[in-house]
Motif scaffolding. Sequence first.
Motif, PDB file in Angstrom:
ATOM      1  N   HIS A  94     -15.273   2.729 -11.843  1.00 54.55           N
ATOM      2  CA  HIS A  94     -15.282   4.165 -11.569  1.00 54.55           C
ATOM      3  C   HIS A  94     -14.230   4.577 -10.542  1.00 54.55           C
ATOM      4  O   HIS A  94     -14.023   5.766 -10.309  1.00 54.55           O
ATOM      5  N   GLN A  95     -13.611   3.609  -9.894  1.00 51.09           N
ATOM      6  CA  GLN A  95     -12.586   3.940  -8.887  1.00 51.09           C
ATOM      7  C   GLN A  95     -11.181   3.815  -9.473  1.00 51.09           C
ATOM      8  O   GLN A  95     -10.211   4.221  -8.833  1.00 51.09           O
ATOM      9  N   VAL A  96     -11.066   3.232 -10.665  1.00 53.32           N
ATOM     10  CA  VAL A  96      -9.735   2.962 -11.230  1.00 53.32           C
ATOM     11  C   VAL A  96      -9.256   4.172 -12.027  1.00 53.32           C
ATOM     12  O   VAL A  96      -9.794   4.489 -13.079  1.00 53.32           O
ATOM     13  N   LEU A  97      -8.186   4.820 -11.533  1.00 47.58           N
ATOM     14  CA  LEU A  97      -7.635   5.988 -12.226  1.00 47.58           C
ATOM     15  C   LEU A  97      -6.358   5.645 -12.980  1.00 47.58           C
ATOM     16  O   LEU A  97      -5.824   6.474 -13.711  1.00 47.58           O
ATOM     17  N   GLY A  98      -5.854   4.462 -12.749  1.00 48.32           N
ATOM     18  CA  GLY A  98      -4.643   4.026 -13.441  1.00 48.32           C
ATOM     19  C   GLY A  98      -4.341   2.594 -13.071  1.00 48.32           C
ATOM     20  O   GLY A  98      -4.904   2.062 -12.110  1.00 48.32           O
TER      21      GLY A  98
ATOM     22  N   LEU B 223       0.872  -1.179   0.000  1.00 50.60           N
ATOM     23  CA  LEU B 223       0.000   0.000   0.000  1.00 50.60           C
ATOM     24  C   LEU B 223       0.906   1.226   0.000  1.00 50.60           C
ATOM     25  O   LEU B 223       1.637   1.451   0.974  1.00 50.60           O
ATOM     26  N   ASP B 224       0.887   2.007  -1.068  1.00 49.25           N
ATOM     27  CA  ASP B 224       1.659   3.256  -1.068  1.00 49.25           C
ATOM     28  C   ASP B 224       0.992   4.248  -0.121  1.00 49.25           C
ATOM     29  O   ASP B 224      -0.187   4.097   0.215  1.00 49.25           O
ATOM     30  N   ASP B 225       1.727   5.302   0.257  1.00 52.05           N
ATOM     31  CA  ASP B 225       1.100   6.357   1.064  1.00 52.05           C
ATOM     32  C   ASP B 225      -0.076   6.955   0.297  1.00 52.05           C
ATOM     33  O   ASP B 225      -0.003   7.114  -0.926  1.00 52.05           O
ATOM     34  N   VAL B 226      -1.119   7.321   1.041  1.00 48.28           N
ATOM     35  CA  VAL B 226      -2.257   7.985   0.400  1.00 48.28           C
ATOM     36  C   VAL B 226      -1.814   9.366  -0.069  1.00 48.28           C
ATOM     37  O   VAL B 226      -1.147  10.096   0.668  1.00 48.28           O
ATOM     38  N   ASP B 227      -2.142   9.694  -1.303  1.00 44.90           N
ATOM     39  CA  ASP B 227      -1.915  11.046  -1.819  1.00 44.90           C
ATOM     40  C   ASP B 227      -3.077  11.893  -1.290  1.00 44.90           C
ATOM     41  O   ASP B 227      -4.162  11.926  -1.867  1.00 44.90           O
ATOM     42  N   ARG B 228      -2.832  12.545  -0.150  1.00 44.16           N
ATOM     43  CA  ARG B 228      -3.946  13.239   0.533  1.00 44.16           C
ATOM     44  C   ARG B 228      -4.482  14.393  -0.294  1.00 44.16           C
ATOM     45  O   ARG B 228      -5.665  14.695  -0.262  1.00 44.16           O
ATOM     46  N   ALA B 229      -3.594  15.068  -1.018  1.00 44.17           N
ATOM     47  CA  ALA B 229      -4.043  16.220  -1.800  1.00 44.17           C
ATOM     48  C   ALA B 229      -4.957  15.771  -2.933  1.00 44.17           C
ATOM     49  O   ALA B 229      -5.988  16.396  -3.209  1.00 44.17           O
ATOM     50  N   ALA B 230      -4.606  14.671  -3.562  1.00 45.78           N
ATOM     51  CA  ALA B 230      -5.394  14.208  -4.719  1.00 45.78           C
ATOM     52  C   ALA B 230      -6.573  13.348  -4.289  1.00 45.78           C
ATOM     53  O   ALA B 230      -7.535  13.178  -5.040  1.00 45.78           O
ATOM     54  N   GLY B 231      -6.498  12.759  -3.077  1.00 50.60           N
ATOM     55  CA  GLY B 231      -7.523  11.785  -2.686  1.00 50.60           C
ATOM     56  C   GLY B 231      -7.388  10.542  -3.535  1.00 50.60           C
ATOM     57  O   GLY B 231      -8.363  10.050  -4.119  1.00 50.60           O
ATOM     58  N   GLN B 232      -6.154  10.028  -3.621  1.00 53.44           N
ATOM     59  CA  GLN B 232      -5.876   8.833  -4.430  1.00 53.44           C
ATOM     60  C   GLN B 232      -4.838   7.981  -3.711  1.00 53.44           C
ATOM     61  O   GLN B 232      -4.097   8.476  -2.870  1.00 53.44           O
ATOM     62  N   VAL B 233      -4.788   6.710  -4.076  1.00 54.76           N
ATOM     63  CA  VAL B 233      -3.744   5.843  -3.528  1.00 54.76           C
ATOM     64  C   VAL B 233      -3.407   4.761  -4.553  1.00 54.76           C
ATOM     65  O   VAL B 233      -4.289   4.315  -5.296  1.00 54.76           O
ATOM     66  N   THR B 234      -2.136   4.369  -4.582  1.00 53.77           N
ATOM     67  CA  THR B 234      -1.720   3.255  -5.436  1.00 53.77           C
ATOM     68  C   THR B 234      -1.489   2.037  -4.545  1.00 53.77           C
ATOM     69  O   THR B 234      -0.793   2.132  -3.528  1.00 53.77           O
ATOM     70  N   VAL B 235      -2.102   0.913  -4.924  1.00 48.65           N
ATOM     71  CA  VAL B 235      -1.983  -0.303  -4.097  1.00 48.65           C
ATOM     72  C   VAL B 235      -1.635  -1.493  -4.971  1.00 48.65           C
ATOM     73  O   VAL B 235      -1.913  -1.502  -6.169  1.00 48.65           O
ATOM     74  N   GLY B 236      -1.064  -2.510  -4.336  1.00 46.82           N
ATOM     75  CA  GLY B 236      -0.763  -3.752  -5.038  1.00 46.82           C
ATOM     76  C   GLY B 236      -2.042  -4.526  -5.309  1.00 46.82           C
ATOM     77  O   GLY B 236      -3.028  -4.422  -4.553  1.00 46.82           O
ATOM     78  N   ALA B 237      -2.003  -5.333  -6.366  1.00 44.53           N
ATOM     79  CA  ALA B 237      -3.205  -6.098  -6.742  1.00 44.53           C
ATOM     80  C   ALA B 237      -3.639  -7.057  -5.652  1.00 44.53           C
ATOM     81  O   ALA B 237      -4.808  -7.415  -5.544  1.00 44.53           O
TER      82      ALA B 237
ATOM     83  N   ARG C 247      -0.692  -3.546 -10.084  1.00 40.32           N
ATOM     84  CA  ARG C 247      -0.882  -2.378  -9.201  1.00 40.32           C
ATOM     85  C   ARG C 247      -2.044  -1.555  -9.745  1.00 40.32           C
ATOM     86  O   ARG C 247      -2.300  -1.543 -10.953  1.00 40.32           O
ATOM     87  N   VAL C 248      -2.693  -0.810  -8.831  1.00 44.25           N
ATOM     88  CA  VAL C 248      -3.866  -0.029  -9.240  1.00 44.25           C
ATOM     89  C   VAL C 248      -3.830   1.329  -8.549  1.00 44.25           C
ATOM     90  O   VAL C 248      -3.552   1.425  -7.351  1.00 44.25           O
ATOM     91  N   ARG C 249      -4.108   2.382  -9.316  1.00 41.51           N
ATOM     92  CA  ARG C 249      -4.266   3.732  -8.762  1.00 41.51           C
ATOM     93  C   ARG C 249      -5.754   3.941  -8.527  1.00 41.51           C
ATOM     94  O   ARG C 249      -6.558   3.889  -9.484  1.00 41.51           O
ATOM     95  N   LEU C 250      -6.131   4.159  -7.279  1.00 36.94           N
ATOM     96  CA  LEU C 250      -7.554   4.216  -6.920  1.00 36.94           C
ATOM     97  C   LEU C 250      -7.998   5.622  -6.545  1.00 36.94           C
ATOM     98  O   LEU C 250      -7.282   6.348  -5.837  1.00 36.94           O
ATOM     99  N   ARG C 251      -9.178   5.945  -6.953  1.00 37.25           N
ATOM    100  CA  ARG C 251      -9.845   7.169  -6.496  1.00 37.25           C
ATOM    101  C   ARG C 251     -10.366   6.913  -5.071  1.00 37.25           C
ATOM    102  O   ARG C 251     -10.927   5.869  -4.768  1.00 37.25           O
ATOM    103  N   LEU C 252     -10.190   7.875  -4.185  1.00 39.00           N
ATOM    104  CA  LEU C 252     -10.795   7.784  -2.858  1.00 39.00           C
ATOM    105  C   LEU C 252     -11.954   8.778  -2.797  1.00 39.00           C
ATOM    106  O   LEU C 252     -12.064   9.681  -3.636  1.00 39.00           O
TER     107      LEU C 252
END
Length: 467
Positions: free
Chosen positions: A167-171, A102-116, A213-218
């Motif tokens: 709808h949650q997948v940004l990358g 689990l990468d750190d949450v990008d608090r400014a963007a409201g996104q996080v990149t996590v392992g599958a 890996r997946v970049r997720l919208r929070l």
Amino acid sequence: MTDPLLAGDPLLTVLREIVGHRHVLTDPGTRRAYEVDWTGRFQGQARAVVRPGSTDEVAAVLRACRAAGAPVVPQGGNTGLVGGGVPLHGEILLSLRRLDGLDDVDRAAGQVTVGAGATLAAVQAHAAAAGWAFGVDLGARDSATIGGMVATNAGGTRLLRYGPMRHQVLGLEAVLSDGRVLRRLSGLLKDNTGYDLAGLVTGSEGTLAVVTRVRLRLVAPRPRRAVAVLGLASVERAVEIATALRVDLDALEAVEAFFDDGLDLVVERLGLSPPLRCAHPVYLLVECAEPQAGPDPLDALVAALAPLGLGDDDVAAGLDPAGRARLWRLREGHTEAINALGGEIGAPHKLDVTLPAARLAEFTTRVREVVAAIAPDARTFLFGHLADGNVHVNVVGLAPEDERVDDAVLRLVVSLGGSISAEHGIGTAKARWLALDRSEAELATFAAIREALDPTGVLNPSVLVWA
Ligand code: FAD
Ligand code: MLT
Ligand code: ZN
């Protein structure tokens, strides 16, 4: 202990060099949990279970399997319900669970990149710790992985407000069967630079690429919550109320349905109490949610229910966390209770379908008639995500390979203008009916995409294959 028949398998020697000896499982006892699906209806044997620990290892494993002509079944949490993540024909089982970073949450963007391989529950807790929330929730949260949820485009109980997994997948980072890596994880909200490859891989059920890996919208958290279970006389009334609440209740987050027979089973099997003093034919579970600084969602819920003519004996409310969880357990417990019954009289045939709102009531009556005409001794349970038109038809007491009921139910769905898969996917369970629901041009396009991305047919060869 290693299966002696596999001891000299040259592919396994290569795979051990890639992921390490202890991450290639060949012992039948250790393999077993990866070889049977959650319901027990779908099971087979893997040539081996391979557990890579990085994207590079996934790429090398796929290259080796492709060179050896060995088909691969990707697997996350093995909670899928359409037989798509278990090896039915001696494939290599590629478990992605070790990719759980689990990468750190990008608090400014409201996104996080996590392992599958990160579980949904881990992602939910990680987002909450950073002051954010994740928009998809489902009962298998402790085991289902983000990779599996992307691969199936999972829906769940909050789809009404936040949409499905897509709808949650940004990358996405995903590995093609030849080992090349597609990587686009920047999470830019505006990015019109060609084909939406993340969108293509989402919902592809492990047939186009392996998600690593997946970049997720929070989403903004909504911790102020109120839950109510409504006891109703008919499905028509349930649909009418769901529509009224969608119009009048801005805080609405979930509208779920179950029936008296399913409730009785859940209460009996899980040792719970019924929500209301008297039994009702149909139940709706409604949840409202507001941000911490927002109004009390109970006020809005009470106001929205007031004109609907429900009596005190028709409504049970859950306000504190324990009360809400107790009501949710009655709905989410259906899967577990039905599976427990299935363990005694035959694993459930799970038919997850969508109907147009105007045909829902008719469907719930006709589907029971259709099943009874074919298998009078089978038991049919209906529940699901009513506001999405999504009914889970569970038929217990059939042999695993007896598909007469599946066939009749899916044909009924299509005749009423519905979809043969709402949220679980096609897998192997529904593959033979895909052509009922998709046109020749659509299926030809599917085949062309698959051929382009996986020309030698390494990835999940039995999934999404129609006759
Ligand atoms: P798996 O079961 O391991 O795999 C599912 C499919 O995805 C397979 O085809 C597999 O090959 C593929 N796959 C897995 N990981 C990858 C990867 N990394 N790359 C490429 N392909 C991959 N589903 C809903 O939509 N809504 C619900 O409300 C819901 N509730 C559930 C409740 C319970 C109790 C249970 C048991 C299941 C429920 N499900 C629900 C079904 C299931 O949880 C979802 O389909 C989930 O998305 C599967 O995730 P998984 O990690 O377990 O995937
Ligand atoms: C649910 O909504 O509970 C799930 O999709 C699981 C199931 O269908 O059993
Ligand atoms: Zn569901």
